[in-house]
Design a protein around this motif. Sequence first.
Motif, PDB file in Angstrom:
ATOM      1  N   LEU A 138       3.464  10.985  -5.395  1.00  0.00           N
ATOM      2  CA  LEU A 138       4.547  11.969  -5.347  1.00  0.00           C
ATOM      3  C   LEU A 138       4.804  12.686  -6.672  1.00  0.00           C
ATOM      4  N   PRO A 139       4.662  12.018  -7.830  1.00  0.00           N
ATOM      5  CA  PRO A 139       4.890  12.746  -9.089  1.00  0.00           C
ATOM      6  C   PRO A 139       4.011  13.981  -9.263  1.00  0.00           C
ATOM      7  N   PHE A 140       2.823  14.001  -8.652  1.00  0.00           N
ATOM      8  CA  PHE A 140       1.949  15.160  -8.805  1.00  0.00           C
ATOM      9  C   PHE A 140       2.441  16.348  -7.973  1.00  0.00           C
ATOM     10  N   ILE A 141       3.177  16.072  -6.894  1.00  0.00           N
ATOM     11  CA  ILE A 141       3.836  17.156  -6.162  1.00  0.00           C
ATOM     12  C   ILE A 141       4.928  17.752  -7.032  1.00  0.00           C
ATOM     13  N   PHE A 142       5.669  16.899  -7.717  1.00  0.00           N
ATOM     14  CA  PHE A 142       6.720  17.366  -8.629  1.00  0.00           C
ATOM     15  C   PHE A 142       6.125  18.231  -9.738  1.00  0.00           C
ATOM     16  N   LEU A 143       5.019  17.781 -10.328  1.00  0.00           N
ATOM     17  CA  LEU A 143       4.378  18.555 -11.394  1.00  0.00           C
ATOM     18  C   LEU A 143       3.907  19.909 -10.883  1.00  0.00           C
ATOM     19  N   GLU A 144       3.335  19.938  -9.680  1.00  0.00           N
ATOM     20  CA  GLU A 144       2.808  21.185  -9.128  1.00  0.00           C
ATOM     21  C   GLU A 144       3.934  22.162  -8.804  1.00  0.00           C
ATOM     22  N   ARG A 145       5.037  21.654  -8.304  1.00  0.00           N
ATOM     23  CA  ARG A 145       6.147  22.541  -7.923  1.00  0.00           C
ATOM     24  C   ARG A 145       6.891  23.068  -9.143  1.00  0.00           C
TER      25      ARG A 145
ATOM     26  N   LEU B  51      -1.650  12.928  -3.130  1.00  0.00           N
ATOM     27  CA  LEU B  51      -1.506  12.393  -1.781  1.00  0.00           C
ATOM     28  C   LEU B  51      -2.616  12.828  -0.841  1.00  0.00           C
ATOM     29  N   THR B  52      -3.359  13.883  -1.184  1.00  0.00           N
ATOM     30  CA  THR B  52      -4.459  14.309  -0.313  1.00  0.00           C
ATOM     31  C   THR B  52      -5.607  13.310  -0.326  1.00  0.00           C
ATOM     32  N   SER B  53      -5.552  12.335  -1.204  1.00  0.00           N
ATOM     33  CA  SER B  53      -6.611  11.324  -1.263  1.00  0.00           C
ATOM     34  C   SER B  53      -6.790  10.596   0.063  1.00  0.00           C
ATOM     35  N   GLU B  54      -5.705  10.432   0.829  1.00  0.00           N
ATOM     36  CA  GLU B  54      -5.792   9.724   2.099  1.00  0.00           C
ATOM     37  C   GLU B  54      -5.550  10.649   3.295  1.00  0.00           C
TER      38      GLU B  54
ATOM     39  N   HIS C  28       0.828  -1.207   0.000  1.00  0.00           N
ATOM     40  CA  HIS C  28       0.000   0.000   0.000  1.00  0.00           C
ATOM     41  C   HIS C  28       0.862   1.256   0.000  1.00  0.00           C
ATOM     42  N   GLU C  29       1.846   1.312   0.897  1.00  0.00           N
ATOM     43  CA  GLU C  29       2.696   2.497   0.986  1.00  0.00           C
ATOM     44  C   GLU C  29       3.468   2.723  -0.310  1.00  0.00           C
ATOM     45  N   SER C  30       3.966   1.657  -0.910  1.00  0.00           N
ATOM     46  CA  SER C  30       4.744   1.768  -2.143  1.00  0.00           C
ATOM     47  C   SER C  30       3.889   2.307  -3.280  1.00  0.00           C
ATOM     48  N   VAL C  31       2.724   1.707  -3.483  1.00  0.00           N
ATOM     49  CA  VAL C  31       1.848   2.129  -4.580  1.00  0.00           C
ATOM     50  C   VAL C  31       1.340   3.547  -4.332  1.00  0.00           C
ATOM     51  N   PHE C  32       0.969   3.845  -3.091  1.00  0.00           N
ATOM     52  CA  PHE C  32       0.409   5.158  -2.767  1.00  0.00           C
ATOM     53  C   PHE C  32       1.416   6.276  -3.031  1.00  0.00           C
ATOM     54  N   PHE C  33       2.616   6.150  -2.470  1.00  0.00           N
ATOM     55  CA  PHE C  33       3.581   7.240  -2.605  1.00  0.00           C
ATOM     56  C   PHE C  33       4.203   7.294  -4.004  1.00  0.00           C
ATOM     57  N   LEU C  34       4.413   6.158  -4.632  1.00  0.00           N
ATOM     58  CA  LEU C  34       4.968   6.169  -5.987  1.00  0.00           C
ATOM     59  C   LEU C  34       3.993   6.761  -7.002  1.00  0.00           C
TER      60      LEU C  34
ATOM     61  N   VAL D 113      -6.088   2.185  -4.677  1.00  0.00           N
ATOM     62  CA  VAL D 113      -5.160   3.267  -4.342  1.00  0.00           C
ATOM     63  C   VAL D 113      -4.871   4.134  -5.567  1.00  0.00           C
ATOM     64  N   ILE D 114      -4.583   3.497  -6.692  1.00  0.00           N
ATOM     65  CA  ILE D 114      -4.284   4.249  -7.914  1.00  0.00           C
ATOM     66  C   ILE D 114      -5.487   5.082  -8.340  1.00  0.00           C
ATOM     67  N   GLU D 115      -6.684   4.511  -8.185  1.00  0.00           N
ATOM     68  CA  GLU D 115      -7.904   5.238  -8.578  1.00  0.00           C
ATOM     69  C   GLU D 115      -8.091   6.479  -7.712  1.00  0.00           C
ATOM     70  N   THR D 116      -7.945   6.345  -6.399  1.00  0.00           N
ATOM     71  CA  THR D 116      -8.210   7.491  -5.526  1.00  0.00           C
ATOM     72  C   THR D 116      -7.123   8.555  -5.648  1.00  0.00           C
TER      73      THR D 116
END
Length: 260
Positions: free
Chosen positions: A39-46, A152-155, A30-36, A191-194
């Motif tokens: 996290l790319p969307f934080i990179f895109l936003e920044r 990441l705000t999904s959870e 869960h942690e691996s799929v969730f953060f992987l 996880v990927i969907e949310t």
Amino acid sequence: MDSLVKSGWQYLITHFSDFQLACIGSFILHESVFFLSGLPFIFLERTGLLSNYKIQAKSNTPEAQGKCIAQLLCYHLFVNLPLMLGSYPVFKFMGMQSSFPLPSWKVVSAQILFYFIIEDFVFYWGHRILHTKWLYKNVHSVHHEYATPFGLTSEYAHPAEILFLGFATIIGPALTGPHLITLWLWMMLRVIETVEAHCGYHFPWSPSNFLPLYGGSDFHDYHHRLLYTKSGNYSSTFVYMDWIFGTDKGYRKLKALKET
């Protein structure tokens, strides 16, 4: 492909106990799929990359993103992990197994389809109840701190909400007693969907452009932008519940205006 899956699964059940795989393994997965995936969307936003696909012009500050990540790590360690550990006896009682033979793809597909259907139904009503005045103020408002969501705000939610809506995710598997590999696949898809629904971007390759009745990021972003009493769009993955009960009328009217 089947032989690769079987050999990999043989290694897992040889080196780890059923409890270790179902609890610790599920948590790590869960942690691996969730953060992987998030996290790319934080990179895109920044960085501002692909900003033409961003749904809202507003972006979150690095401080707000950091707060979200810190809270998530706390919630996952002290809420999600104990929940997984506590759920193990229930799933074993309901028939979950990790040994061979592995289920066929037909069985896996049928069970996951059932999980999506029942999760959509339970999540819709649970989510709608969370938008009543008292529960929103005291519980669900935590999740809505981010009016401009990112993956990441999904959870990011109140612990009570994690337990409340987490029930929608596990009720299907609890009823069917699936093979652990089916449970893992369901968890990965969910996880990927949310994460995608909260990512804040609508791409040409977004699933909602191809899958009928799929909500996705544009549908759920609307939910985060509006006042809690008027938001609608309570559905999880597929939007048929909002359509049936008319709680997506505002979104559909807005979308129709944009298309004209």
